[in-house]
Scaffold this motif. Structure first.
Motif, PDB file in Angstrom:
ATOM      1  N   ASP A  64       0.784  -1.204   0.075  1.00  0.00           N
ATOM      2  CA  ASP A  64       0.031  -0.111   0.135  1.00  0.00           C
ATOM      3  C   ASP A  64       0.813   1.096   0.032  1.00  0.00           C
ATOM      4  O   ASP A  64       2.166   1.256   0.458  1.00  0.00           O
ATOM      5  N   PRO A 105       1.664   5.676   4.711  1.00  0.00           N
ATOM      6  CA  PRO A 105       0.886   6.148   5.289  1.00  0.00           C
ATOM      7  C   PRO A 105       1.472   7.577   5.590  1.00  0.00           C
ATOM      8  O   PRO A 105       2.733   7.620   6.076  1.00  0.00           O
ATOM      9  N   ASP A 106       0.884   8.773   5.785  1.00  0.00           N
ATOM     10  CA  ASP A 106       1.466  10.232   6.042  1.00  0.00           C
ATOM     11  C   ASP A 106       1.470  10.550   7.518  1.00  0.00           C
ATOM     12  O   ASP A 106       2.173  11.346   8.024  1.00  0.00           O
ATOM     13  N   TYR A 107       0.576   9.895   8.506  1.00  0.00           N
ATOM     14  CA  TYR A 107       0.223  10.347   9.779  1.00  0.00           C
ATOM     15  C   TYR A 107      -0.291   9.183  10.540  1.00  0.00           C
ATOM     16  O   TYR A 107      -0.797   8.222   9.708  1.00  0.00           O
ATOM     17  N   GLU A 133      -3.938   7.028   9.793  1.00  0.00           N
ATOM     18  CA  GLU A 133      -4.575   6.865   8.470  1.00  0.00           C
ATOM     19  C   GLU A 133      -4.871   5.592   8.033  1.00  0.00           C
ATOM     20  O   GLU A 133      -6.133   5.847   7.406  1.00  0.00           O
ATOM     21  N   ARG A 134      -4.563   4.808   8.218  1.00  0.00           N
ATOM     22  CA  ARG A 134      -4.839   3.117   8.034  1.00  0.00           C
ATOM     23  C   ARG A 134      -4.457   2.238   9.066  1.00  0.00           C
ATOM     24  O   ARG A 134      -3.377   2.180   9.517  1.00  0.00           O
ATOM     25  N   ASP A 156      -1.961   0.162  13.879  1.00  0.00           N
ATOM     26  CA  ASP A 156      -1.584   1.418  13.216  1.00  0.00           C
ATOM     27  C   ASP A 156      -0.513   1.025  12.350  1.00  0.00           C
ATOM     28  O   ASP A 156       0.550   0.625  12.475  1.00  0.00           O
ATOM     29  N   SER A 157      -0.659   1.224  11.221  1.00  0.00           N
ATOM     30  CA  SER A 157       0.031   1.167   9.873  1.00  0.00           C
ATOM     31  C   SER A 157       1.431   2.235  10.130  1.00  0.00           C
ATOM     32  O   SER A 157       2.468   2.093   9.608  1.00  0.00           O
ATOM     33  N   TYR A 158       1.220   3.307  10.487  1.00  0.00           N
ATOM     34  CA  TYR A 158       2.296   4.305  10.528  1.00  0.00           C
ATOM     35  C   TYR A 158       3.163   4.232  11.466  1.00  0.00           C
ATOM     36  O   TYR A 158       4.471   4.020  11.596  1.00  0.00           O
ATOM     37  N   THR A 180      -8.822   7.177   9.200  1.00  0.00           N
ATOM     38  CA  THR A 180      -9.188   7.616   7.935  1.00  0.00           C
ATOM     39  C   THR A 180      -9.563   6.215   7.252  1.00  0.00           C
ATOM     40  O   THR A 180     -10.736   6.098   6.387  1.00  0.00           O
ATOM     41  N   GLN A 181      -8.768   5.127   7.203  1.00  0.00           N
ATOM     42  CA  GLN A 181      -9.148   3.769   6.529  1.00  0.00           C
ATOM     43  C   GLN A 181      -9.040   2.772   7.385  1.00  0.00           C
ATOM     44  O   GLN A 181      -8.169   2.705   8.151  1.00  0.00           O
TER      45      GLN A 181
END
Length: 412
Positions: free
Chosen positions: A61, A64-66, A69-70, A88-90, A122-123
């Protein structure tokens, strides 16, 4: 005779290479490799029990920026109790909560409590069950959350949540082993405050931008907010993801794309493959398959194999007929020892065409007086029908492969 021998060579249902090696050791005819390869590929029994395909190159994917987010979400069970986990992905921050019951209403209530403390993501990346429900989709629409579902029977497509499950379950196991079940949430805190080796920062630092205080003594200076360089974090995340992809892709290969209308085999739930038809493509590696009953299944490309036989048989259960005919070893002997080849070929072709006899009569066809030492059995053999009785005036082959020739008597 070539098609008949090819079928006999493939009677054990070995793979292409094994079947070809067996054939090349004793036979040859022009186009033999092609003929045998086509027979093996068209075998419904081999297709039903085929192995899984090789993995494809890793698709990642967008980074993520923050934080939040995902988020990957999944359910897991341990010691008879259900839990939900978020990762959390980030930042890699892991959150786990116990569920009082495994219902979508309870899941929504627990998630609402988590989101009120940490913020709404967000996602969300999650499995179909139980999240693919009207109640959960309505909740996500109300909270402006985008939901992405993973492919069923392919946990790899939700690897973020699976990693979170592994982390939470390992900590929970140790809590049960030591008898400190009430310390589970604290141990999760300790995990989130431990620096990640590849980043040099803890998940809590990446998520909150500061260290979290635990029960361990800590200097006040370390708890002061220290703004993290976002470029440094982005560079570390990019480097880590690139290393993961290089390592994963070492033993991968691209599989050919499938089209709508292609007949395929896929796994419904067990280890056996079932036939179906592609009716829709979800994305580059996910398809919707319809079986013979009209049921729809979403599967990853790795769990789909283009079919040449099983799907064309309308996904019926395939039962291989028991092989009671002459073994391939006797085919070789008869072909090389001067037995009446035309009679031998006719018998093989009639058996290959589907002439069914029971086990006893089939073995009796090749059982001769030479296999018994009693004259009583010879009399019984003489009372059999003509089709089941080997000719006593010509040479014949026993079940063990021994060639028996009639005695030559002097007419004195």
């Amino acid at each position: 005779m070539q098609p008949t021998i090819s079928k006999w060579i493939h009677a054990p249902h070995l793979g292409i290479e094994k079947t070809l090696a067996r054939a090349r050791s004793q036979f040859f005819w022009p186009g033999m490799s092609k003929d045998i390869t086509e027979i093996v590929k068209a075998c419904s029994v081999c297709e039903k029990f085929t192995r899984n395909q090789q993995k494809e190159p890793l698709l990642q994917d967008v980074p993520p920026d923050y934080p939040f987010e995902r988020v990957g979400i999944d359910l897991y069970e341990y010691a008879g109790k259900d839990h939900i986990v978020l990762m959390d992905s980030y930042s890699g921050y892991v959150i786990s909560r116990q569920l009082h019951e495994k219902s979508i209403r309870c899941v929504i209530d627990v998630l609402e409590g988590i989101f009120c403390n940490y913020g709404y993501p967000t996602q969300i990346r999650c499995d179909n069950v139980p999240f693919n429900s009207t109640a959960f989709m309505s909740y996500c629409n109300e909270t402006n959350i985008v939901v992405n579902f993973s492919s069923p029977r392919y946990p790899q497509s939700n690897g973020l949540a699976e990693k979170g499950v592994a982390i939470a379950k390992n900590i929970l196991k140790r809590c049960y082993e030591t008898g400190d079940i009430k310390m589970f949430q604290y141990h999760m805190l300790e995990y989130n405050t431990t620096p990640v080796a590849s980043m040099g920062l803890s998940p809590a630092q990446l998520f909150f931008g500061r260290r979290l205080k635990s029960r361990l003594p800590i200097s006040s200076a370390l708890l002061v907010r220290n703004y993290i360089d976002e470029n440094y974090v982005a560079t570390k995340i990019k480097s880590k993801r690139q290393y993961q992809k290089e390592f994963y892709d070492r033993s991968s290969k691209n599989l050919p794309a499938l089209n709508v209308g292609d007949t395929v085999i896929f796994k419904k739930g067990g280890k056996e493959w079932s036939g179906g038809k592609i009716i829709r493509q979800v994305n580059s590696r996910s398809y919707v398959v319809q079986d013979k009953y009209g049921n729809h299944f979403r599967r990853n490309r790795r769990l789909l194999v283009k079919s040449t036989k099983l799907s064309q048989e309308n996904n019926e259960t395939v039962h291989s007929k028991p092989v009671h005919n002459l073994p391939s070893a006797e085919i070789d002997i008869a072909a090389s020892c001067g037995r009446n080849s035309s009679d031998f070929t006719d018998r093989l072709e009639s058996q290959a065409a589907g002439s069914i006899t029971d086990v006893e009569s089939e073995f009796e066809m090749y059982y001769t007086a030479s296999d018994s030492d009693t004259s009583e059995h010879q009399e019984q053999e003489g009372n059999n029908s003509e089709a089941d009785e080997p000719c006593v005036n010509t040479q014949y082959v026993t079940r063990s492969g021994r060639v028996v020739r009639p005695p030559v008597k002097l007419n004195i």
